[in-house]
Design an enzyme around this catalytic site. Structure first.
Site, PDB file in Angstrom:
ATOM      1  N   ASP A   9       0.896  -1.176   0.000  1.00  0.00           N
ATOM      2  CA  ASP A   9       0.000   0.000   0.000  1.00  0.00           C
ATOM      3  C   ASP A   9       0.925   1.214   0.000  1.00  0.00           C
ATOM      4  OD1 ASP A   9       0.968  -0.412   2.606  1.00  0.00           O
ATOM      5  OD2 ASP A   9      -0.811   0.423   3.573  1.00  0.00           O
ATOM      6  N   HIS A 246       9.343  -0.472   9.449  1.00  0.00           N
ATOM      7  CA  HIS A 246       8.337  -1.529   9.321  1.00  0.00           C
ATOM      8  C   HIS A 246       8.563  -2.352   8.036  1.00  0.00           C
ATOM      9  CE1 HIS A 246       6.180   0.159  12.696  1.00  0.00           C
ATOM     10  NE2 HIS A 246       5.890   1.276  12.063  1.00  0.00           N
TER      11      HIS A 246
HETATM   12  O1  RIB Z   1       1.878  -0.736  10.944  1.00  0.00           O
HETATM   13  C1  RIB Z   1       2.857  -0.420   9.997  1.00  0.00           C
HETATM   14  C2  RIB Z   1       2.328  -0.672   8.612  1.00  0.00           C
HETATM   15  O2  RIB Z   1       1.227   0.204   8.393  1.00  0.00           O
HETATM   16  C3  RIB Z   1       3.321  -0.393   7.509  1.00  0.00           C
HETATM   17  O3  RIB Z   1       3.125  -1.319   6.483  1.00  0.00           O
HETATM   18  C4  RIB Z   1       2.937   1.005   7.064  1.00  0.00           C
HETATM   19  O4  RIB Z   1       3.292   1.229   5.724  1.00  0.00           O
HETATM   20  C5  RIB Z   1       1.454   1.028   7.271  1.00  0.00           C
HETATM   21  O5  RIB Z   1       0.807   0.470   6.176  1.00  0.00           O
HETATM   22 CA    CA Z   2       2.759  -0.540   4.235  1.00  0.00          CA
END
Ligand code: RIB
Ligand code: CA
Length: 315
Positions: A9, A246
């Protein structure tokens, strides 16, 4: 060489993960499917095409627009103060001459799995909606791919959208439950490890100093996009000039699982009780013939090695 499909995303951290994958000599990106989340799926696809151009990876990467809403038809995108109006920190990257492939994202995932005959590694950095839709079309998919690596979830740390839930799992909890219980060889890279891994100004200074001429634009983009992400981390976590890592961590672990330590667990996701939506439920009571359903939950990570490797591809 690992052959990967990324489902994203495409927000700020997704974009760094995608640039890493495109730059790494150990990975070949077979395609990118997109999902609603940090922005809409169509915007995410446009971001991906611009990032592919920016990366100068030297090969063609098909991009397919995927789900614009959950399996149950809900649309929820992240507020703009996290990833910007366009998902990539309001940075305007040069446009790509390419367009997304006109194809259903679930069909694209199934086609790639067949084509690569058990070699495909799927890395998800957003909601699991596209993968769940692919499973609905072909429940034998888990036997046709090598592994799924998912950024999502929280086990022993608080969530980031509710006390018990992380954004990617919460964002389509029913899809996540389907994927967790489908029998994939799956690695879960959640907040337990991504919030122990940081990008700071020092990594950005070093990246700028040591990057190759070819990577200079990519590094400049990362620095610019992270301005908003650092500000979000300051407001939400009180962190100064730094952010969690992340999505890039999922890519790094997909490339080299020795960066982490894992606990094997049978897991599902709560999607009905509103207060517990997106909470990962585990059950240690099943053994023997049911063990194939276990997923590998990353519980520890060598954060220094991971971040060093993340920036090494720009040298
Ligand atoms: O919680 C972190 C995630 O949420 C990551 O993938 C960030 O891009 C959001 O989509
Ligand atoms: Ca993400």
């Amino acid at each position: 060489m690992r052959r990967i499909l990324i489902d994203a995303d495409t927000g700020i951290d997704d974009s760094i993960a995608i640039l890493y994958a495109l730059k790494s000599r150990n990975l070949h990106v077979e395609g990118i499917t997109t999902c609603f989340g940090n922005s809409g799926a169509a915007q995410s696809a446009d971001n991906c095409l611009r990032l592919i151009r920016l990366s100068r990876c030297g090969y063609e990467v098909p991009v397919v627009v995927g789900a614009e809403c959950t399996l149950d038809g809900q649309v929820e995108t992240a507020p703009a103060h996290i990833h910007g109006e366009n998902g990539i920190g309001n940075v305007i990257l040069p446009e790509s001459a390419r367009k997304p492939l006109e194809m259903d994202a679930a069909d694209f995932i199934l086609r790639k799995a067949e084509e690569l005959d058990g070699e495909l590694v799927i890395v998800t950095t957003g909601r699991l909606t596209n993968l769940a839709r692919a499973l609905e079309k072909d429940p034998r998919l888990p036997g046709k791919v090598k592994r799924v690596v998912t950024m999502g979830g929280c086990m022993d740390v608080p969530g980031n959208v509710s006390p018990v839930a992380e954004a990617n799992i919460y964002g389509d909890a029913r899809a996540a439950d389907m994927v967790f219980r489908a029998g994939f060889h799956m690695i879960l890279v959640g907040l337990d490890v991504t919030t122990k891994t940081f990008i700071t100004e020092k990594e950005l200074d070093d990246a700028e100093r040591y990057c190759s001429e070819e990577s200079r634009d990519a590094v400049a983009y990362i620095r610019e996009a992270l301005k908003l992400y650092f500000e979000y981390h300051r407001l939400s976590e009180g962190m100064v000039h730094r952010s969690f890592v992340h999505d890039p961590l999922a890519l790094l672990i997909a490339e080299d699982a020795s960066l982490g330590e894992y606990k094997m667990l049978r897991a599902g996701v709560e999607y009905q009780a509103p207060a517990f939506r997106g909470m990962i439920l585990t059950d240690g009571r099943f053994r023997g013939e049911m063990d194939h359903d276990e997923i590998a939950v990353c519980v520890r990570v060598d954060a220094d090695r991971a971040v060093r490797r993340l920036f090494s591809v720009f040298h």
